[in-house]
Enzyme design. Structure first.
Site, PDB file in Angstrom:
ATOM      1  N   GLU A  47       0.920  -1.451   0.089  1.00 27.86           N
ATOM      2  CA  GLU A  47       0.084   0.120  -0.013  1.00 27.86           C
ATOM      3  C   GLU A  47       0.740   1.089  -0.018  1.00 27.86           C
ATOM      4  OE1 GLU A  47      -2.105   2.199   3.677  1.00 27.86           O
ATOM      5  OE2 GLU A  47      -2.394   0.146   3.783  1.00 27.86           O
ATOM      6  N   LYS A 135      -9.886  -2.677   8.683  1.00 28.66           N
ATOM      7  CA  LYS A 135      -8.718  -2.619   9.392  1.00 28.66           C
ATOM      8  C   LYS A 135      -8.727  -2.093  10.863  1.00 28.66           C
ATOM      9  CE  LYS A 135      -6.400   1.326   8.816  1.00 28.66           C
ATOM     10  NZ  LYS A 135      -5.307   2.242   8.027  1.00 28.66           N
TER      11      LYS A 135
END
Length: 214
Positions: A47, A135
């Site tokens: 990411e 998350k």
């Protein structure tokens, strides 16, 4: 939960090596080499956070240079950022919080989205809005593996990825607590090492982490 091809690829990468690496503040001239070090250790999910001025360019570069890596955009906070990230080549999105505009835009574009949440209520709300996974952030400050384990009883079946303070010392415990994968940032991809182009140092930490999870 119905999975589109990108969802499926995301979870397939996690099943191989359950790590998602975060490149935050990596100089563009080092981004491909840092990503290649991670890939060499088996990490296929990376990411690039959008709070770096050259993030979109890095997403383009990594997507082109390393097609084996599933490149995502992180710190996505607006629907406009969703559009820019996807246009640059991001194949999934990671957000610090749960925003309906971000999730609805990601869903419309068919792009997996992993929003941040802390409580059981927030996690369930994120899934109702179309999250691919959630998350759990900031994981260590919330209580670490014990907190994640407590969430598992009522929320079993929701894919949770702890983020924040996850490293080689607690990775196995997080996985034992029910994590589907771990999001690892500065503890593994050190800003200092990335800035210096110290690929050997990064490789050592990544391989150590992958090793303890094998």
């Amino acid at each position: 939960m119905d999975l589109n091809p990108l969802d499926t690829r995301f979870f397939n990468c996690l099943s191989e090596v359950p790590l998602l690496g975060v490149l935050r503040g990596c100089p563009t001239e080092h981004a491909v080499a840092v990503a290649d070090v991670a890939l060499s250790a088996g990490v296929k999910l990376l990411e690039v956070t959008l709070d770096h001025g050259d993030a979109l360019r890095q997403i383009e570069l990594l997507s082109y240079e390393l097609p084996e890596v599933l490149v995502g955009a992180g710190t996505v906070r607006t629907s406009e950022q969703v559009d820019m990230a996807v246009e640059a080549g991001a194949q999934y999105l990671v957000a610090p919080s749960t925003r309906s505009d971000v999730l609805s835009r990601a869903t419309l574009l068919g792009t997996p989205c992993i929003p941040g949440a802390a409580t059981a209520t927030e996690i369930e709300h994120a899934m109702e809005l179309g999250a691919t996974a959630v998350k759990v952030f900031p994981a260590e400050q919330l209580g670490g593996p014990a907190y994640l384990r407590a969430l598992q009883a009522p929320l079993r079946g929701i894919p949770l990825l702890p983020s924040g303070g996850v490293d080689v010392t607690n990775a196995v415990e997080y996985m034992s607590a029910g994590a589907v994968g771990l999001i690892v940032g500065g503890c593994v991809f050190s800003p200092e090492a990335m800035t210096a182009g110290d690929y050997t140092a990064i490789s050592k930490v990544v391989r150590e982490l992958v090793g303890v999870m094998s």
